[in-house]
Design an enzyme around this catalytic site. Structure first.
Site, PDB file in Angstrom:
ATOM      1  N   ALA A 155      63.938   7.255  21.942  1.00 43.56           N
ATOM      2  CA  ALA A 155      64.883   6.281  21.390  1.00 43.56           C
ATOM      3  C   ALA A 155      65.170   6.607  19.931  1.00 43.56           C
ATOM      4  O   ALA A 155      64.397   7.315  19.274  1.00 43.56           O
ATOM      5  CB  ALA A 155      64.309   4.870  21.488  1.00 43.56           C
ATOM      6  N   MET A 183      55.690   7.923  18.599  1.00 42.97           N
ATOM      7  CA  MET A 183      54.548   7.030  18.374  1.00 42.97           C
ATOM      8  C   MET A 183      54.030   6.436  19.686  1.00 42.97           C
ATOM      9  O   MET A 183      52.840   6.505  19.982  1.00 42.97           O
ATOM     10  CB  MET A 183      54.941   5.912  17.399  1.00 42.97           C
ATOM     11  CG  MET A 183      53.808   4.975  17.039  1.00 42.97           C
ATOM     12  SD  MET A 183      54.206   3.912  15.627  1.00 42.97           S
ATOM     13  CE  MET A 183      55.497   2.862  16.353  1.00 42.97           C
ATOM     14  N   TYR A 194      71.565  -1.382  16.280  1.00 40.52           N
ATOM     15  CA  TYR A 194      70.385  -0.996  17.055  1.00 40.52           C
ATOM     16  C   TYR A 194      70.256  -1.871  18.306  1.00 40.52           C
ATOM     17  O   TYR A 194      70.116  -1.365  19.424  1.00 40.52           O
ATOM     18  CB  TYR A 194      69.131  -1.114  16.188  1.00 40.52           C
ATOM     19  CG  TYR A 194      67.842  -0.888  16.942  1.00 40.52           C
ATOM     20  CD1 TYR A 194      67.545   0.356  17.506  1.00 40.52           C
ATOM     21  CD2 TYR A 194      66.911  -1.914  17.106  1.00 40.52           C
ATOM     22  CE1 TYR A 194      66.365   0.562  18.211  1.00 40.52           C
ATOM     23  CE2 TYR A 194      65.727  -1.716  17.806  1.00 40.52           C
ATOM     24  CZ  TYR A 194      65.463  -0.478  18.348  1.00 40.52           C
ATOM     25  OH  TYR A 194      64.296  -0.275  19.050  1.00 40.52           O
TER      26      TYR A 194
END
Length: 269
Positions: A61, A16, A125
């Site tokens: 990522a 993105m 995360y």
């Protein structure tokens, strides 16, 4: 140094953020996860030394926050070890590194966070992204770690698209009203990277301007949203209540509402 004349490498170019970085840096060398496995140290070093870039922008990522809880080892490889290998290669190639971290390195116990605040993640995360920050700092000096939050962009799955989808499928959509942050448009962020490259090495907080709850954000996208608490809407990964990043080092970006308007217009073109 003029940005237009330097050789730039974008890692994670199909994601993105990566897709918008490719628009801002059209002449960059672009590598997707199919071209380069950032968890493979030898491959990373070999690729970067062969390309000989002046600037490396790492947009690769593992960003599925709940997925990281189930796939801890993968999260630490992609978000932790991988950036360390990229930094090691950049140091050997004499390249600058721009790397993206997250608001989730903080625990949410403060209303706002500046770049110098001490991280204390509350989920896998956040832990994995913090490890990535540490590995970069250990392996090189000429880095810019950019902490970002609540990303939305044309080229990926994001909160805006989720809201639009759920709004069409459900009578009402429940969204939490007790978690606060700053939505950030990937195209605005990608444009800001040109400025970041020219700044001093260090950690930067870069988001669109304006603070809101997830419920307020959703209310700007759809009409059939109702508020609920985090207690009512349990998720696998714990989220910080406040992950507001304060930018103390560069000029502010535009308000997220303005950015959202452009996003919504752009997706309909």
């Amino acid at each position: 140094m003029v940005v237009g004349t330097i050789k730039t490498l974008i890692i994670g170019s199909s994601g993105m953020l990566g897709s918008d970085l490719c628009k801002v840096f059209p002449d960059a060398v672009k590598l997707t996860h199919h071209d380069l496995d950032i968890t493979d140290r030898e491959q990373v070093i070999e690729s970067i030394l062969k390309i000989k870039p002046d600037v490396v922008i790492n947009a690769a990522a593992y960003t599925n926050v709940d997925g990281c809880e189930d796939n801890k080892e993968l999260a630490f490889q992609v978000n932790g070890s991988g950036p360390g290998y990229i930094a090691e290669a950049c140091a050997r190639a004499g390249a600058k590194l721009v790397h993206f971290s997250t608001d989730y390195v903080f625990d949410g116990s403060k209303k706002e966070y500046v770049e110098s605040d001490i991280p204390d993640p509350i989920n896998v995360y956040g832990d994995s992204k913090l490890l990535g920050e540490k590995k970069i700092i250990e392996n090189m000096d000429d880095y810019r770690i950019v902490r970002i939050s609540w990303l939305f962009g044309i080229h990926g799955k994001n909160f805006v698209e989720t809201m639009l989808k759920l709004s069409g499928e459900m009578d009402t959509v429940k969204v939490v009203n007790d978690q606060f942050g700053k939505p950030t448009y990937t195209m605005d962020l990608a444009r800001k990277v040109k400025e970041i490259i020219e700044l001093e090495p260090g950690i930067y907080h870069i988001t669109n301007d304006g603070i809101c709850s997830w419920y307020e954000f959703a209310s700007s996208i759809i009409d059939n949203v109702i508020p609920c608490t985090s207690e009512e809407f349990q998720r696998k990964a714990k989220r910080p209540m406040y992950s507001v990043l304060v930018n103390t080092k560069t000029g502010p970006m535009r308000h997220w509402r303005e950015a959202l308007k452009d996003y919504l217009q752009g997706r309909n073109i």
